[in-house]
Design a protein around this motif. Structure first.
Motif: not given
Length: 340
Positions: A241-267
């Protein structure tokens, strides 16, 4: 003679601070010595007979450089100048296009990336990159954007050196603090950080972080923005659950700020996590980056597991050359040394 308790407490506190300053000085000296040794080894390796062979092999590989901010802008500029002479700097979009079209990148391709994205990426790296026309990518810890909070590992180190204590960190040398925290299950890491905060006699200094407007400025300047989770935990120590929340939470925030979803991730812990890859695939991510100190193929065979080389803005040019060729990473693997 009766000693004033207030004076005694003040004396003890002063002594503790002197001890802390002495320890910090010793550790800074040790880090400087280690860097000098690494650079000296890099200079020796540069003239090793196998270096030309490694350089020729590297021409057919993809080098992704992983920085953590820029502390020496002169040295960083010299590294970028070296890249322009020896390599072909490419953008995140070019890597994505190569993966999509199944067409290898040009020989000697190099992608510049930054993990954590402190303000030096905006103030130091961006001007140097822009002046040379070199694109880059910054992987962002979303919960720090717009705050003055330090990175948790810097905070933990500061608190431990200023009286902070935690039940799980009572033994061992201070240099073992971060490895111990990283090795803990994530709930234990968070609990230990809380204990350090409430027991330390000083609060860590504020650290101004990037703002949403800064992210847009970076993107407009040729620095793509990627996901580096919400709070930079070690994913391998997190539950599903934490793995999912950490990734999706950041994804939603970045999509909101940038106006588009990010396509790259660094572990954030540098190593691949299959649960994280599943979440990334669900969210439409196309590229994922490791921190394994290796070169990769010009056409990544596993786009969500792309290798990167660890490098620092203060690295000497001669050592920089041996990292770029793959010789220094191969030497480290042969010696079974950890990546600095």
């Amino acid at each position: 003679m009766r000693i004033d308790p207030t004076l005694l407490d003040s004396t003890r506190l002063a002594a503790r601070r002197l001890d802390t300053q002495h320890l910090e000085t010793k550790q800074a000296d040790a880090q400087h010595t280690a860097k000098e040794q690494q650079d000296a080894r890099g200079e020796w390796l540069r003239f090793a007979p196998v270096q030309p062979l490694f350089r020729a092999r590297a021409a057919q590989r993809l080098a992704v450089l992983a920085y953590h901010g820029v502390t020496d802008h002169r040295s960083f500029g010299a590294q970028l100048d070296r890249l322009r002479r020896l390599a072909t700097p490419v953008s995140l979009e070019a890597v994505l296009q190569a993966v999509t079209e199944r067409r290898p990148l040009p020989p000697r391709s190099v992608l510049v990336t930054f993990d954590d994205a402190d303000r030096s990426v905006l103030t130091h790296a961006l001007p140097a990159l822009d002046a040379r026309g070199i694109p880059a990518t910054a992987f962002v810890i979303s919960e720090l954007i717009g705050t003055e909070r330090p990175f948790w590992w810097h905070e933990a180190d500061f608190l431990a050196r200023h009286g902070g204590r935690a039940r799980s960190l009572d033994c061992g040398h201070p240099s073992q603090l971060l490895p111990r925290l990283k090795a803990m299950p994530d709930p234990d890491r968070r609990r230990s950080l809380h204990e350090l905060r409430v027991s330390a006699d000083r609060r860590p200094p504020r650290q101004e972080q990037l703002t949403p407007a800064d992210l847009l400025a970076l993107r407009d300047g040729g620095v793509a923005i990627g996901n580096h989770t919400q709070g930079h935990p070690c994913l391998g120590r997190c539950d599903d659950a934490t793995v999912r929340a950490e990734i999706t939470g950041a994804h939603e925030a970045l999509t909101h700020w940038l106006g588009e979803p990010p396509t790259a991730f660094a572990y954030p812990d540098g190593g691949h996590d299959p649960r994280a890859e599943t979440v990334l695939q669900e969210l439409g991510y196309r590229l994922g980056f490791l921190s394994d100190h290796r070169l990769g193929p010009r056409l990544p065979s596993h786009p969500l597991q792309i290798s990167r080389l660890q490098v620092d803005s203060t690295t000497s040019i001669r050592r920089f050359d041996t990292i770029l060729s793959g010789l220094e990473p191969a030497y480290r693997r042969w010696r079974r040394q950890e990546v600095a």
